[in-house]
Motif scaffolding. Structure first.
Motif, PDB file in Angstrom:
ATOM      1  N   VAL A 177     -26.013  75.651  49.217  1.00 24.60           N
ATOM      2  CA  VAL A 177     -26.708  74.650  50.031  1.00 24.60           C
ATOM      3  C   VAL A 177     -26.292  74.851  51.480  1.00 24.60           C
ATOM      4  N   PHE A 178     -27.264  75.175  52.332  1.00 21.28           N
ATOM      5  CA  PHE A 178     -26.989  75.477  53.728  1.00 21.28           C
ATOM      6  C   PHE A 178     -26.681  74.217  54.532  1.00 21.28           C
ATOM      7  N   GLN A 179     -26.010  74.428  55.663  1.00 19.51           N
ATOM      8  CA  GLN A 179     -25.684  73.336  56.570  1.00 19.51           C
ATOM      9  C   GLN A 179     -26.940  72.655  57.089  1.00 19.51           C
ATOM     10  N   ASN A 180     -27.942  73.440  57.421  1.00 21.30           N
ATOM     11  CA  ASN A 180     -29.192  72.912  57.963  1.00 21.30           C
ATOM     12  C   ASN A 180     -30.262  72.962  56.876  1.00 21.30           C
ATOM     13  N   PRO A 181     -30.777  71.796  56.431  1.00 20.49           N
ATOM     14  CA  PRO A 181     -31.767  71.803  55.345  1.00 20.49           C
ATOM     15  C   PRO A 181     -33.051  72.547  55.702  1.00 20.49           C
ATOM     16  N   PHE A 182     -33.358  72.678  57.004  1.00 17.58           N
ATOM     17  CA  PHE A 182     -34.548  73.444  57.405  1.00 17.58           C
ATOM     18  C   PHE A 182     -34.446  74.890  56.918  1.00 17.58           C
ATOM     19  N   THR A 183     -33.201  75.394  56.838  1.00 16.74           N
ATOM     20  CA  THR A 183     -32.977  76.756  56.355  1.00 16.74           C
ATOM     21  C   THR A 183     -33.274  76.869  54.872  1.00 16.74           C
TER      22      THR A 183
END
Length: 284
Positions: free
Chosen positions: A89-95
């Motif tokens: 799970v990335f830091q930025n959900p847009f990623t």
């Protein structure tokens, strides 16, 4: 508990850089535990997560020395199946959001579709995970037209639905307000109760104190401390290494220095109330 992942003498250097970002990493990750990963900015935490997932060097390129093992087998040997074993799970959900689906429901389905899971099974698993992550009411909304906290829960759902053994989560609340942070940690709590193995990078140290079983401390690309959460987050010497410790632990340490007979340095508010009340009664 048995070891599910292990780093053996891992050193990693990004392309076109002068020195390694990770240096001589040796750590065992036990099945069913939550590991909090802490340290200053630039200490190597995100790179550690990328190495555990296999993104470094497979995606980022660069040079990796040593071995990253999943159940005793080098992760490069898993190929594409690694995404069903280790969720990231990335830091930025847009990623995280694919950008090719029009609704939240379809977004959560996407990974299962790619793996050819039968339609009935997809619907069952997606409905269960959407309920767990409290995004059922968002099912028909566009994933890019919801709040940051909601989007992060969608990102978590899209990973959890693949039912990985391990979740690697990189600063999921860094861009969220307190309400969004609470909603994300409700999901992490649910996964902990399911005995999933979780590696969590998080700057909000009070949350690490509450949820993590063990803590791994990074500085300048090296692990400088690791062990049970209570031991690590009550170690005042780590303040000199730039490590953020719970304010309640610092307070308890100072009270102890002033002569209050605390049986231990508490790392959570709830625990602090108990040890301080007990010490005050004994003092009377």
């Amino acid at each position: 508990m048995s070891t599910i992942m292990e780093c053996r003498d891992v050193t990693y250097q990004y392309p076109l850089t002068d020195k390694p970002t990770l240096k001589d990493i040796n750590i065992k990750i036990e099945q069913g535990k939550v590991y909090g990963v802490v340290g200053e900015n630039g200490a190597g935490k995100t790179t550690f997560c990328a190495v555990l997932r296999g993104f470094a060097p497979s995606f980022f390129q660069g040079e990796l020395k040593g071995e990253v093992l999943l159940e005793g087998k080098n992760i490069v040997e898993y190929g594409g199946d690694i995404s069903t074993r280790i969720g990231y799970v990335f830091q930025n959900p847009f990623t995280q959001i694919s950008g090719v689906k029009d609704t939240v429901y379809e977004e959560v389905c996407y990974g299962l579709e790619n793996f050819g899971v039968p339609v009935d099974e997809i619907d069952r698993r997606v409905c269960e995970v959407m309920k767990m992550t409290n995004i059922e009411s968002l099912a028909m909304q566009n994933p890019f037209e919801i709040s940051g906290g909601q989007m992060q829960r969608v990102a978590l759902a899209s990973v959890i639905v693949l039912e990985p053994d391990i979740l690697v989560i990189d600063e999921p609340t860094s861009q969220l307000d307190p309400e969004g942070t609470e909603s994300v940690f409700e999901v992490i709590k649910a996964m902990k109760e399911k005995h999933k193995t979780i590696v969590l990078v998080e700057h909000k140290i009070d949350l690490i104190a509450e949820y993590a079983d063990e803590v791994i401390v990074f500085k300048d690309g090296r692990i400088i401390a690791n062990g049970p959460t209570e031991d690590i987050l009550s170690d005042m010497s780590l303040l000199d290494q730039g490590v953020n410790l719970p304010q309640v632990a610092i307070m308890c340490s100072k009270l102890k220095e002033k002569g209050l007979p605390l049986e231990k340095i508490a790392i959570t508010d709830k625990e602090a109330v108990k040890v301080i009340e007990k010490a005050l009664k004994e003092r009377k």
